[in-house]
Design a protein around this motif. Structure first.
Motif: not given
Length: 424
Positions: A231-243
């Motif tokens: 995160m500090k390096s500037g990349v994106a982290v993400l969360l998988p999405a469900f339904e």
């Protein structure tokens, strides 16, 4: 006819003079207060709304405020004042106008840790109940844009906003509310940008309000040094999405699973599935099979232009969402595409996830707007590819890893390679 006694007559004359003098003084005071102060000129058109159980508030003074922003100048020069409206208009100049942005209509009482993650989202009044759930569940910084249509229902909807805000004590503690007043529905990317622009921490999460964060995200991030480093390096982290497969199961977020093992069990039982599994391009690049088995952050390697994950990004240095996208379809995909093309990689968090809370869709409206935005997105991809390619070449970063995402995606555009050869 009996005459009025002299003492009574003198008393009546004295009372008349006192009344006349008082009337003159009151009139002069009213004129001075109302018209002598430039800031009070708006008072002529102010109207008051009464919050049920609360104090009154002046709608017009909020919507037509004349606040200024102070800009420091070098040396001994005095500070320079610019009207807030002028600054905000410039910031969001690509939107449909006229549009009034009211930053911090409500401001959270807490001071937030700069390293925390602010959820940025957008809502309309029909999503107030689910937003209240999000606030209670997250109990962290939230920056939300709320659109109020500038029509005959404006004042009523502002009153409903006050009711919503006062209904949950966590609102006043954690939520910054920014109001957009205009006649234009579904300027989703503009609303996203407003929420991000006024977020008060170094990181923000683009989240649709109808998604429930099922885990203690903030705690997990504090315990994961690799995620924080990324995160500090500037990349994106993400969360998988469900339904939920059965939409009735997805109404009450209280029943949602709270850890990965419970999610995997529900997937195996075919009760839970990838969000919008009928359109795998939207989330399949997350590589769910890998996510079920890993305990480490991993990089997305199969990105494609329809990918729409729920991401956490650095506030500074991340491209903004293009505000030409109005209505349903492609608006978030276009935003995430430009972010990816700019050189920002996507990584998947190993333990956190979101689940969609079921609600009906306006399918006919969505169908028409998707058709328009699909055409706009096709042209937008080419525009973004050429724009960033030229900037990379000009900055001498074309041969660096920062340009790899662009080369991978944009080389599929007809004539792109030939054009790049002429630029170089």
């Amino acid at each position: 006819m009996v005459g009025i006694p002299q003492p009574v007559l003198r008393l009546l004359r004295f009372a008349a003079l006192v009344y006349l003098a008082g009337s003159v003084i009151f009139t002069l005071h009213y004129v001075f207060v109302r018209y002598g102060d430039p800031q009070s000129n708006q008072a002529a058109k102010q109207r008051s709304l009464v919050e049920p159980g609360q104090a009154t508030f002046d709608v017009e003074s909020m919507v037509y405020s004349n606040q200024v922003m102070n800009w420091k100048t070098p040396g001994t020069y005095p500070e320079h004042e610019i009207e807030e409206d002028a600054v905000v208009h410039k910031v969001f100049s690509n939107t449909i106008q006229p549009s009034k942005v009211l930053p911090y209509y409500f401001k959270a009482g807490r001071k937030f840790d700069p390293e925390s993650v602010t959820i940025t989202t957008l809502i309309t009044f029909d999503r107030y109940p689910v937003f209240s759930k999000l606030v209670t569940n997250y109990q962290g910084p939230i920056s939300v844009t709320i659109h109020i249509n500038d029509d005959e229902n404006r004042d009523e909807n502002l009153s409903r906003l006050h009711d919503m805000y006062n209904s949950n004590p966590y609102m006043k503690e954690f939520v910054d509310v920014h109001v957009v007043v205009d006649k234009f529905d579904r300027q989703f990317n503009m609303w996203r940008n407003v929420a991000r622009f006024f977020a008060r921490s170094n990181y923000f999460m683009m989240l649709d309000v109808d998604f429930h964060i099922c885990t203690n995200l903030q705690h997990h991030l504090s315990l994961d040094p690799e995620a924080r480093r990324l995160m500090k390096s500037g990349v994106a982290v993400l969360l998988p999405a469900f339904e939920y497969v059965d939409q009735e199961d997805g109404i009450d977020s209280v029943t949602f699973p709270k850890d990965k093992d419970a999610v995997y069990k529900l997937v195996q039982e075919k009760k839970l599935t990838i969000f919008h599994d009928f359109f795998l391009k939207g989330h399949n690049a997350t590589d769910y099979e890998r996510w079920y088995k890993t305990d480490s952050v991993y990089k997305v390697t199969a990105y494609q232009h329809s990918y729409e994950p729920y991401v956490i990004l650095k506030k500074e240095g991340t491209p903004w969402c293009d505000e030409r996208f109005v209505g349903y379809g492609a608006n978030k995909a276009a935003c995430l595409f430009e972010i990816y093309i700019s050189g920002i990689d996507y990584y998947v968090l190993p333990h956190d996830f979101v689940i969609h809370q079921s609600h009906p869709y306006k399918e006919e409206t969505r169908k028409q707007e998707r058709k328009y935005n699909r055409k706009l997105y096709q042209n937008f991809q080419e525009e973004v590819c050429f724009r960033y390619a030229k900037s990379f070449i000009a900055a001498n970063t074309w041969t660096q890893p920062k340009a790899d995402n662009l080369k991978q995606q944009c080389s599929r555009i007809k004539g792109f390679r030939i054009a790049m050869a002429t630029f170089q």
